[in-house]
Enzyme design. Structure first.
Site, PDB file in Angstrom:
ATOM      1  N   LYS A   1       0.711  -1.345  -0.221  1.00  0.00           N
ATOM      2  CA  LYS A   1       0.076   0.011   0.142  1.00  0.00           C
ATOM      3  C   LYS A   1       0.860   1.027   0.538  1.00  0.00           C
ATOM      4  O   LYS A   1       1.974   0.904   0.093  1.00  0.00           O
ATOM      5  CB  LYS A   1      -0.833   0.370   1.576  1.00  0.00           C
ATOM      6  CG  LYS A   1      -1.952  -1.239   0.981  1.00  0.00           C
ATOM      7  CD  LYS A   1      -3.229  -0.899   1.758  1.00  0.00           C
ATOM      8  CE  LYS A   1      -3.957  -2.326   2.214  1.00  0.00           C
ATOM      9  NZ  LYS A   1      -4.817  -1.806   3.186  1.00  0.00           N
TER      10      LYS A   1
ATOM     11  N   TYR B   1     -12.543  -1.563  -4.365  1.00  0.00           N
ATOM     12  CA  TYR B   1     -12.478  -2.097  -2.431  1.00  0.00           C
ATOM     13  C   TYR B   1     -14.803  -1.934  -2.589  1.00  0.00           C
ATOM     14  O   TYR B   1     -14.720  -1.693  -1.363  1.00  0.00           O
ATOM     15  CB  TYR B   1     -12.304  -0.718  -1.445  1.00  0.00           C
ATOM     16  CG  TYR B   1     -11.164  -0.823  -1.435  1.00  0.00           C
ATOM     17  CD1 TYR B   1     -10.543  -2.394  -0.335  1.00  0.00           C
ATOM     18  CD2 TYR B   1      -9.305  -1.064  -1.254  1.00  0.00           C
ATOM     19  CE1 TYR B   1      -9.456  -2.347   0.188  1.00  0.00           C
ATOM     20  CE2 TYR B   1      -8.169  -0.947  -1.294  1.00  0.00           C
ATOM     21  CZ  TYR B   1      -8.663  -2.148  -0.072  1.00  0.00           C
ATOM     22  OH  TYR B   1      -6.919  -2.971   0.477  1.00  0.00           O
TER      23      TYR B   1
ATOM     24  N   PHE C   1     -15.138   3.768   6.581  1.00  0.00           N
ATOM     25  CA  PHE C   1     -14.287   3.928   7.034  1.00  0.00           C
ATOM     26  C   PHE C   1     -14.177   4.134   4.966  1.00  0.00           C
ATOM     27  O   PHE C   1     -13.165   4.254   4.644  1.00  0.00           O
ATOM     28  CB  PHE C   1     -13.204   3.047   7.369  1.00  0.00           C
ATOM     29  CG  PHE C   1     -12.649   1.661   6.836  1.00  0.00           C
ATOM     30  CD1 PHE C   1     -12.759   1.073   5.849  1.00  0.00           C
ATOM     31  CD2 PHE C   1     -14.262   1.083   7.608  1.00  0.00           C
ATOM     32  CE1 PHE C   1     -13.047  -0.453   5.685  1.00  0.00           C
ATOM     33  CE2 PHE C   1     -14.313  -0.222   7.720  1.00  0.00           C
ATOM     34  CZ  PHE C   1     -13.854  -0.669   6.553  1.00  0.00           C
TER      35      PHE C   1
ATOM     36  N   ARG D   1      -2.154 -14.206   5.178  1.00  0.00           N
ATOM     37  CA  ARG D   1      -3.007 -13.625   5.936  1.00  0.00           C
ATOM     38  C   ARG D   1      -2.531 -13.236   7.485  1.00  0.00           C
ATOM     39  O   ARG D   1      -2.428 -13.245   8.425  1.00  0.00           O
ATOM     40  CB  ARG D   1      -4.383 -14.073   5.238  1.00  0.00           C
ATOM     41  CG  ARG D   1      -5.198 -13.818   4.656  1.00  0.00           C
ATOM     42  CD  ARG D   1      -5.784 -12.592   4.206  1.00  0.00           C
ATOM     43  NE  ARG D   1      -6.952 -12.168   5.300  1.00  0.00           N
ATOM     44  CZ  ARG D   1      -7.514 -10.658   5.565  1.00  0.00           C
ATOM     45  NH1 ARG D   1      -7.095 -10.301   4.621  1.00  0.00           N
ATOM     46  NH2 ARG D   1      -8.039 -10.498   6.857  1.00  0.00           N
TER      47      ARG D   1
ATOM     48  N   THR E   1      -5.552  -7.404  10.607  1.00  0.00           N
ATOM     49  CA  THR E   1      -5.843  -5.899   9.942  1.00  0.00           C
ATOM     50  C   THR E   1      -5.060  -4.631  10.485  1.00  0.00           C
ATOM     51  O   THR E   1      -4.817  -3.336  10.525  1.00  0.00           O
ATOM     52  CB  THR E   1      -7.853  -5.598   9.630  1.00  0.00           C
ATOM     53  OG1 THR E   1      -7.628  -6.750   9.297  1.00  0.00           O
ATOM     54  CG2 THR E   1      -7.872  -4.495   9.116  1.00  0.00           C
TER      55      THR E   1
ATOM     56  N   ARG F   1       2.955  -6.493   8.645  1.00  0.00           N
ATOM     57  CA  ARG F   1       1.891  -5.822   9.088  1.00  0.00           C
ATOM     58  C   ARG F   1       2.974  -4.876  10.568  1.00  0.00           C
ATOM     59  O   ARG F   1       2.692  -3.372  10.429  1.00  0.00           O
ATOM     60  CB  ARG F   1       0.009  -5.898   9.234  1.00  0.00           C
ATOM     61  CG  ARG F   1      -0.662  -5.293   8.728  1.00  0.00           C
ATOM     62  CD  ARG F   1      -1.468  -6.187   8.280  1.00  0.00           C
ATOM     63  NE  ARG F   1      -2.443  -5.509   7.351  1.00  0.00           N
ATOM     64  CZ  ARG F   1      -3.478  -6.540   6.980  1.00  0.00           C
ATOM     65  NH1 ARG F   1      -3.708  -7.153   7.219  1.00  0.00           N
ATOM     66  NH2 ARG F   1      -4.052  -5.961   5.181  1.00  0.00           N
TER      67      ARG F   1
ATOM     68  N   ASN G   1      -2.220   0.785   6.378  1.00  0.00           N
ATOM     69  CA  ASN G   1      -1.490  -0.338   7.243  1.00  0.00           C
ATOM     70  C   ASN G   1      -0.750  -1.647   5.454  1.00  0.00           C
ATOM     71  O   ASN G   1      -0.686  -2.787   5.978  1.00  0.00           O
ATOM     72  CB  ASN G   1      -2.802  -1.927   7.539  1.00  0.00           C
ATOM     73  CG  ASN G   1      -3.718  -1.905   7.143  1.00  0.00           C
ATOM     74  OD1 ASN G   1      -3.382  -1.548   5.573  1.00  0.00           O
ATOM     75  ND2 ASN G   1      -4.676  -2.660   7.241  1.00  0.00           N
TER      76      ASN G   1
ATOM     77  N   HIS H   1      -2.355  -5.512   1.564  1.00  0.00           N
ATOM     78  CA  HIS H   1      -3.326  -5.594   1.222  1.00  0.00           C
ATOM     79  C   HIS H   1      -3.094  -7.315   0.868  1.00  0.00           C
ATOM     80  O   HIS H   1      -1.899  -7.696   0.162  1.00  0.00           O
ATOM     81  CB  HIS H   1      -4.014  -5.583   0.100  1.00  0.00           C
ATOM     82  CG  HIS H   1      -5.098  -5.884  -0.518  1.00  0.00           C
ATOM     83  ND1 HIS H   1      -6.248  -6.254  -0.120  1.00  0.00           N
ATOM     84  CD2 HIS H   1      -5.480  -7.284  -1.311  1.00  0.00           C
ATOM     85  CE1 HIS H   1      -7.355  -7.292  -0.012  1.00  0.00           C
ATOM     86  NE2 HIS H   1      -6.709  -7.619  -1.311  1.00  0.00           N
TER      87      HIS H   1
ATOM     88  N   GLU I   1      -9.370 -10.142  -7.949  1.00  0.00           N
ATOM     89  CA  GLU I   1      -8.270  -9.464  -7.593  1.00  0.00           C
ATOM     90  C   GLU I   1      -7.607  -9.341  -8.469  1.00  0.00           C
ATOM     91  O   GLU I   1      -6.641  -8.117  -9.869  1.00  0.00           O
ATOM     92  CB  GLU I   1      -8.131  -8.997  -6.048  1.00  0.00           C
ATOM     93  CG  GLU I   1      -8.977  -8.783  -4.985  1.00  0.00           C
ATOM     94  CD  GLU I   1      -8.889  -8.998  -3.748  1.00  0.00           C
ATOM     95  OE1 GLU I   1      -9.870  -9.124  -3.319  1.00  0.00           O
ATOM     96  OE2 GLU I   1      -8.112  -9.438  -3.112  1.00  0.00           O
TER      97      GLU I   1
HETATM   98  P1  ATP Z   1      -7.515  -5.983   2.936  1.00  0.00           P
HETATM   99  O1  ATP Z   1      -8.111  -6.114   2.812  1.00  0.00           O
HETATM  100  O2  ATP Z   1      -7.130  -4.327   3.522  1.00  0.00           O
HETATM  101  O3  ATP Z   1      -6.266  -6.792   3.099  1.00  0.00           O
HETATM  102  P2  ATP Z   1      -7.976  -6.635   5.781  1.00  0.00           P
HETATM  103  O4  ATP Z   1      -8.993  -7.319   4.743  1.00  0.00           O
HETATM  104  O5  ATP Z   1      -7.183  -7.114   6.426  1.00  0.00           O
HETATM  105  O6  ATP Z   1      -7.416  -5.327   4.535  1.00  0.00           O
HETATM  106  P3  ATP Z   1     -10.758  -5.118   5.493  1.00  0.00           P
HETATM  107  O7  ATP Z   1     -11.922  -5.931   6.500  1.00  0.00           O
HETATM  108  O8  ATP Z   1     -10.727  -5.883   4.422  1.00  0.00           O
HETATM  109  O9  ATP Z   1      -9.316  -5.752   6.315  1.00  0.00           O
HETATM  110  O10 ATP Z   1     -10.630  -4.159   5.351  1.00  0.00           O
HETATM  111  C1  ATP Z   1      -9.596  -3.265   4.466  1.00  0.00           C
HETATM  112  C2  ATP Z   1      -9.133  -2.194   4.308  1.00  0.00           C
HETATM  113  O11 ATP Z   1      -9.972  -0.733   5.366  1.00  0.00           O
HETATM  114  C3  ATP Z   1      -7.847  -2.574   5.983  1.00  0.00           C
HETATM  115  O12 ATP Z   1      -6.851  -3.307   5.618  1.00  0.00           O
HETATM  116  C4  ATP Z   1      -8.157  -1.408   6.833  1.00  0.00           C
HETATM  117  O13 ATP Z   1      -7.120  -0.336   6.066  1.00  0.00           O
HETATM  118  C5  ATP Z   1      -9.312  -0.642   6.341  1.00  0.00           C
HETATM  119  N1  ATP Z   1     -10.767  -0.264   7.571  1.00  0.00           N
HETATM  120  C6  ATP Z   1     -10.717  -1.574   7.853  1.00  0.00           C
HETATM  121  N2  ATP Z   1     -11.855  -1.970   9.173  1.00  0.00           N
HETATM  122  C7  ATP Z   1     -10.968  -0.308  10.167  1.00  0.00           C
HETATM  123  C8  ATP Z   1     -12.017   0.405  10.218  1.00  0.00           C
HETATM  124  N3  ATP Z   1     -12.717  -0.019  11.598  1.00  0.00           N
HETATM  125  N4  ATP Z   1     -10.762   1.737   9.646  1.00  0.00           N
HETATM  126  C9  ATP Z   1     -10.462   2.403   9.664  1.00  0.00           C
HETATM  127  N5  ATP Z   1     -10.364   1.388   8.612  1.00  0.00           N
HETATM  128  C10 ATP Z   1     -10.299   0.455   8.714  1.00  0.00           C
HETATM  129 MG    MG Z   2      -9.575  -7.350   3.190  1.00  0.00          MG
END
Ligand code: ATP
Ligand code: MG
Length: 139
Positions: free
Chosen positions: A11, A51, A59, A87, A93, A104, A114, A117, A128
């Site tokens: 990212k 997304y 968010f 993962r 996350t 992370r 973070n 992805h 994706e």
């Molecule tokens: P990614 O999809 O980026 O790998 P993830 O699968 O761990 O991350 P998701 O639930 O898919 O988490 O959320 C996508 C992204 O949205 C997260 O990587 C994070 O940057 C952001 N995000 C998720 N939850 C929150 C939150 N509560 N507040 C702010 N940003 C959030």
């Molecule tokens: Mg995700």
């Protein structure tokens, strides 16, 4: 062949902080083979599409603007049990909750910035990967 493949992005925060090389090294050291790799930048529109699944979450707007704020590295990775193992490699996350030694935990500063992805299912890994790469860009 989506099984045993996952999709990742390094990212904008991790790119800006100079962690591309270290993160790719961690990924390959963990046994993932790089199938496709690209240094590129999302627009508001393409980040919004990527997304889209999170559109209803509070968010979403911040996530889209962050993900289009600077260049990213996109990659398709291959390994047995790729989605789940990746993962585990990247950690939770929220980097504050990420296990010691995870990407992370080492390179991310906050839940919104973070570092990486990782796809959450074989199905999404295929979708994706197709978002960024043509068949001719996979090796
Ligand atoms: P990614 O999809 O980026 O790998 P993830 O699968 O761990 O991350 P998701 O639930 O898919 O988490 O959320 C996508 C992204 O949205 C997260 O990587 C994070 O940057 C952001 N995000 C998720 N939850 C929150 C939150 N509560 N507040 C702010 N940003 C959030
Ligand atoms: Mg995700």
């Amino acid at each position: 062949m989506s099984t045993n493949r996952t999709f990742t992005m390094i990212k904008p925060d991790a790119v800006a902080n100079g962690h591309i090389g270290a993160i790719i090294n961690d990924i390959t050291a963990a046994g993932f083979k790089i199938i496709a790799l690209k240094y590129t930048k999302l627009t508001d529109e393409t980040a919004g599409k990527f997304y889209e699944i999170h559109k209803a979450r509070p968010f979403y707007a911040d996530l889209v603007s962050f993900m289009s704020s600077g260049p990213i590295v996109a990659a398709i990775l291959e390994k047995d049990n790729a989605v789940e193992d990746f993962r585990t490699l990247i950690g939770a996350t929220n980097p504050a909750d990420a296990a010691e030694g995870t990407i992370r935990q080492k390179y991310a500063k906050s839940i919104d910035a973070n570092a990486v992805h990782g796809s959450d299912s074989d199905e999404n890994a295929a979708i994706e990967g197709d978002f960024f790469f043509t068949a001719a860009e996979r090796f």
